[in-house]
Write an enzyme that holds these catalytic residues in place. Structure first.
Site, PDB file in Angstrom:
ATOM      1  N   GLU A 121       0.833  -1.211   0.000  1.00 57.61           N
ATOM      2  CA  GLU A 121       0.000   0.000   0.000  1.00 57.61           C
ATOM      3  C   GLU A 121       0.865   1.256   0.000  1.00 57.61           C
ATOM      4  O   GLU A 121       0.546   2.265   0.628  1.00 57.61           O
ATOM      5  CB  GLU A 121      -0.990  -0.010   1.172  1.00 57.61           C
ATOM      6  N   GLU A 244      -5.181  -8.289  -0.456  1.00 57.07           N
ATOM      7  CA  GLU A 244      -6.079  -8.177   0.703  1.00 57.07           C
ATOM      8  C   GLU A 244      -7.451  -7.768   0.177  1.00 57.07           C
ATOM      9  O   GLU A 244      -7.555  -6.974  -0.754  1.00 57.07           O
ATOM     10  CB  GLU A 244      -5.628  -7.086   1.683  1.00 57.07           C
TER      11      GLU A 244
END
Length: 308
Positions: A121, A244
Site C-alpha cells: 500500500e 487483501e
C-alpha cells in the site's frame, strides 16, 4: 499442537489466503468456519524496531510453526518507523534486509516460491513507508530503495525463491508512477475493501454494494481500481492477485459475489481475505447471524466443493 481437520483447498481455482492477526488459532477458526484449508497465510513483519524486524523466527515458528503446507506471505516494509528512503537507497539498511531475508528462508524449507510484499500500500500515506498523497516527492527514492531491497533479498543464498508483489491500495494515489521496473516485480497485487458510510469511521461510499463493485471494475472511481490494476498487470505481463480484501455489513453479498466472479473470469493468481476487525472490521467468522447474506455468499463462493 494445532491441527486442522478440514478438507484441502479446492483445485483449479485461485489460491485462497487469510489474514488472521498473526494468530494460527484465528487461521484454524476461519478454516473450520469455511470448511476448507487455506493455501496461504498473510503475516506482518514489525516496523517499529530493527531488532524485531530482522528475524522471522517469531512469525514462522512461534506463531505459525504448526502451519503444515500452508505458505506464509510476508508484508515487509522497505523502511520502518523513523527511517527514510533517502537513507535506504544508499545501503544504510542492507544488513537489516539481509538478516530478514536469511531468516525467512531458514524458516521455509524447500524450493517453493515465497511471496514478499515490499512496502505494501505504498501509494497511500497512512504507513511509515507510504509515498502517496503529500509524500509523492519521495517516489524516486522509493523506487531506488525497492531496487536495492530486491537486490539484497535476491542476493542471499536461496534468494531466487522470493517473488515480489507490487501491492497497491484503492483509495490512494495513482501507484503506476511508483513502479520500480519490470525486472524488479514478479506479481501485481491490489487491496480492495468495501467501505460504505454505514460502517462509520473510514466509510465513504454510498450503500449500494453492486454499484461500488461495478465502479471498481470499470474505472468508475479512478483508473487504478481493481479493473485498472488488472489491465496494468496484463500490460506488464505479470500475474495479478488480490493481496487483501474485505467486506462489511449485512447488504454486502453482491460485493462478495462480484469478487468471486472477477477472480474466476480473469485468471487471478490468488486472493487473501482480511478476517479481522483490526484496521478494518471485516471478520466473518463471528457474524453468521449479524450478516447472514454475505457470510452465506462467501461460503458458497469459496468454501469446500460438495462431492457428487
Amino acid at each position: 499442537m494445532l491441527i486442522s481437520t478440514v478438507p484441502a483447498a479446492n483445485s483449479a481455482e485461485p489460491l485462497i489466503g487469510v489474514y488472521g492477526e498473526n494468530s494460527m488459532q484465528h487461521v484454524l477458526d476461519f478454516e473450520k468456519w469455511l470448511g476448507r484449508k487455506v493455501d496461504v497465510i498473510l503475516c506482518t513483519v514489525d516496523f517499529h524496531k530493527w531488532e524485531n524486524y530482522r528475524y522471522a523466527d517469531w512469525l514462522s515458528q512461534t506463531v505459525y510453526g504448526a502451519r503444515g503446507d500452508r505458505r506464509l506471505v510476508y508484508d515487509v516494509p522497505i523502511i520502518i518507523q523513523d527511517t527514510s528512503y533517502a537513507e535506504a537507497k544508499t545501503g544504510s539498511y542492507d544488513e537489516h534486509w539481509k538478516c530478514l531475508a536469511e531468516s525467512i528462508l531458514s524458516n521455509n524449507a524447500g524450493e517453493y516460491e515465497i511471496v514478499i510484499r515490499p512496502s505494501h500500500e505504498m501509494n497511500g500515506e497512512w504507513f511509515a513507508w507510504g509515498v502517496g498523497g503529500s509524500k509523492q516527492a519521495m517516489i524516486p527514492d522509493f523506487i531506488a530503495s525497492w531496487q536495492r531491497f530486491h537486490g539484497v533479498f535476491r542476493g542471499v543464498k536461496g534468494g531466487e525463491r522470493f517473488r515480489f508483489s507490487f501491492s497497491t491500495s484503492e483509495g490512494a494515489s495513482d501507484p503506476r508512477p511508483m513502479w520500480p521496473g519490470d525486472e524488479y516485480v514478479d506479481i501485481v497485487g491490489h487491496d480492495v475493501y468495501w467501505k460504505p458510510k454505514a460502517m462509520g469511521g473510514e466509510g465513504w461510499e454510498e450503500g449500494d454494494a453492486k454499484l461500488a463493485w461495478d465502479k471498481r471494475v470499470n474505472d468508475g472511481y479512478n483508473e487504478w481500481g481493481v479493473g485498472g490494476m488488472l489491465k496494468f498487470a496484463q500490460q506488464k505481463g505479470k500475474p495479478f492477485q488480490i493481496d487483501e480484501w474485505g467486506t462489511w455489513g449485512p447488504d454486502s453479498a453482491v460485493f462478495v459475489q462480484g469478487m468471486a466472479e472477477f477472480l474466476k473470469a480473469n485468471n487471478v493468481r490468488s486472493h487473501t481475505y482480511w478476517n479481522s476487525n483490526s484496521g478494518y472490521p471485516g471478520e466473518l467468522t463471528q457474524r453468521e447471524k449479524e450478516w447472514p447474506a454475505p457470510t452465506k455468499a462467501f461460503k458458497a463462493a469459496f468454501g469446500a466443493v460438495a462431492k457428487p
